[in-house]
Design a protein around this motif. Structure first.
Motif, short mmCIF file in Angstrom:
data_model
loop_
_atom_site.label_atom_id
_atom_site.label_comp_id
_atom_site.label_asym_id
_atom_site.label_seq_id
_atom_site.Cartn_x
_atom_site.Cartn_y
_atom_site.Cartn_z
N GLU A 134 0.87 -1.02 -0.18
CA GLU A 134 -0.43 -0.18 -0.05
C GLU A 134 0.78 1.39 -0.44
O GLU A 134 2.32 0.96 0.85
CB GLU A 134 -0.90 -0.36 1.24
CG GLU A 134 -2.08 -1.32 1.31
CD GLU A 134 -2.71 -1.29 0.19
OE1 GLU A 134 -3.03 -0.31 -1.04
OE2 GLU A 134 -3.26 -2.37 0.63
N ASP A 135 0.17 2.45 -1.18
CA ASP A 135 0.99 3.34 -0.57
C ASP A 135 1.22 4.68 0.59
O ASP A 135 1.82 4.89 0.96
CB ASP A 135 0.36 4.49 -1.89
CG ASP A 135 0.77 3.77 -3.08
OD1 ASP A 135 1.59 2.87 -3.43
OD2 ASP A 135 -0.17 3.76 -4.38
N SER A 136 -0.02 4.08 1.44
CA SER A 136 -0.12 4.67 2.78
C SER A 136 -0.39 4.04 3.72
O SER A 136 -1.63 3.09 3.12
CB SER A 136 -1.07 6.30 2.06
OG SER A 136 -2.29 5.86 2.05
N ALA B 253 -4.00 5.28 5.17
CA ALA B 253 -5.52 5.12 4.95
C ALA B 253 -5.53 3.49 3.80
O ALA B 253 -6.50 3.51 4.02
CB ALA B 253 -5.51 6.45 4.45
N ALA B 254 -5.17 3.61 2.91
CA ALA B 254 -5.03 2.77 1.19
C ALA B 254 -4.78 1.29 2.03
O ALA B 254 -5.58 0.76 1.76
CB ALA B 254 -3.57 2.81 0.59
N HIS C 10 -8.73 0.70 4.47
CA HIS C 10 -9.54 0.41 3.37
C HIS C 10 -9.70 -0.65 2.85
O HIS C 10 -10.56 -0.96 2.36
CB HIS C 10 -9.46 1.89 2.33
CG HIS C 10 -9.65 3.06 2.99
ND1 HIS C 10 -10.87 2.80 3.66
CD2 HIS C 10 -9.30 4.12 3.24
CE1 HIS C 10 -11.23 4.81 3.93
NE2 HIS C 10 -10.17 5.49 3.79
N ARG C 11 -8.29 -0.98 2.33
CA ARG C 11 -8.29 -2.42 1.58
C ARG C 11 -8.53 -3.14 3.10
O ARG C 11 -9.17 -4.42 2.31
CB ARG C 11 -6.98 -2.49 1.19
CG ARG C 11 -6.49 -4.01 0.42
CD ARG C 11 -5.49 -4.18 -0.03
NE ARG C 11 -5.44 -3.34 -1.39
CZ ARG C 11 -6.05 -3.45 -3.02
NH1 ARG C 11 -6.21 -5.07 -3.23
NH2 ARG C 11 -6.15 -2.98 -4.00
#
Length: 376
Positions: A85-87, A89-90, A93-94
């Motif tokens: 993940e890039d962040s 938060a990502a 959510h995933r």
């Protein structure tokens, strides 16, 4: 019973219907097939992924084994789709999406119930009391997922056993659907924060009643504990009575604040500003921080002069990039509040040390704080 709460299927050349019950508020499945011990796990998994519910007619113990097999296949499928993940938060959510997919697939294994919560399957345990506590009384036979049943049974055992609370020197007995105080670090903060008064306190969103009980045990003469959830109100009242604190603690139904002012008002709102995917998640996820904002916005008008508001909040939302510290401090300022002091603690739960957790970095760095606030 409304027709949209019915589920119908064909079995042995006949059309059968039953009431549909889902603790996650899932809609009734559109396709249902009756299966038994002869079905293979791969075939069951394929049907579940296609959206076909499996109504179990075999041995109850084998149903549990099949659910475990479905869980293993679901985990393997989700693992294949994981990406870097890039962040944070990502990643969050995933993970939420993966949890939804897993719940949807595993929720396809259904169990039949009689109106009295009896399960008409071979080797089925007596789950009457567990289902009555979780689902309430039923007027007719119904279908529910095996996952919901196992959740009800697990909650029943927790309710009987209780959770040891070091700050109380006693046990709190959580009811089904009420957040269990298994994370003791924030309770320890409550036990050592300096009390601004021993006269009166409001506990907003009391849940099990554990925070109200700690205040009473610390010598606060009167505590008014509020909640809107009927399950929480019943749970808190039962715990307060069991602890012998009914003369000090009053549990009332209210949307946040009771009438009047108090020199101490505390709140432990849901920590994560995200949409709950079921009613059972409402104690953890709070869309747009609605309860947090409501507590802060109304705190000033309900505080006595020189009174304090105690906000118990983890910074996990900040670690996940879902809410910034600046945004939180902006809420304080907008509500006309200032910070008197802050007590911090680190989590001790095992997920903070689980490196396989997709959110490990955020959990390992998490800090839980008790913010002492007052009117400016």
């Amino acid at each position: 019973m409304n027709q949209d709460r019915k589920v119908c299927w064909d079995e042995n050349g006949e059309t059968c219907c039953a009431h549909w019950h889902s603790e996650s508020a899932a809609p009734p499945p559109k396709r249902v097939v009756a299966v038994d011990d002869a079905i293979k796990a791969d075939a069951a998994y394929r049907l579940a992924c296609e959206g076909t519910a499996l109504l179990w007619r075999g041995d109850f113990h084998n149903a549990r084994l099949l659910l475990q097999a479905l869980a293993r296949r679901t985990e393997r499928s989700l693992a294949k789709g994981r990406v870097a993940e890039d962040s944070p938060a990502a990643a969050f959510h995933r993970q939420r999406l993966a949890q939804s997919q897993r719940a949807r697939t595993l929720g396809m294994l259904l169990i039949p119930f009689e109106a009295d919560h009896g399960v008409p399957l071979r080797r089925a345990p007596d789950v009457h009391q567990a289902c009555l506590e979780a689902f309430g009384p039923m007027e007719e036979p119904y279908l529910a997922s095996l996952r919901d049943l196992l959740g009800a049974v697990g909650a029943h055992e927790w309710r009987k056993k209780g959770v040891e609370i070091a700050a109380l020197g006693a046990r709190i007995h959580p009811h089904y659907g009420v957040f269990s105080p298994v994370r003791g670090e924030y309770l320890d903060l409550m036990a050592k924060a300096p009390l601004p008064s021993l006269d009166l306190a409001f506990d907003i969103g009391t849940g099990t009643g554990v925070l109200a009980a700690i205040l009473a045990r610390r010598g606060v003469a009167r505590v008014v504990a509020t909640d809107l959830n009927p399950r929480a109100l019943a749970c808190a009242r039962e715990n307060i009575a069991r602890l012998g604190l009914s003369e000090q603690v009053e549990v009332v139904a209210a949307d946040l604040f009771p009438p009047g002012r108090a020199p101490l008002i505390l709140c432990n709102p849901p920590w994560v500003p995200a949409r709950p995917k079921s009613p059972l998640e409402q104690a953890v996820y709070d869309p747009d921080s609605a309860m947090l904002r409501g507590f802060l916005a109304g705190l000033g008008e309900h505080l006595s002069p020189e009174g304090e508001g105690w906000l118990i909040l983890s910074d996990i939302a900040e670690r996940l990039g879902l809410r910034s510290r600046e945004a939180l401090q902006g809420m304080f300022a907008e509500a006309g509040l200032e910070v008197v002091a802050r007590l911090d603690t680190r989590p001790t739960h095992r997920r903070a040390a689980d490196r396989d957790d997709p959110l490990h970095a955020a959990r390992a760095a998490e800090v839980t704080s008790l913010w002492r606030l007052r009117r400016r």
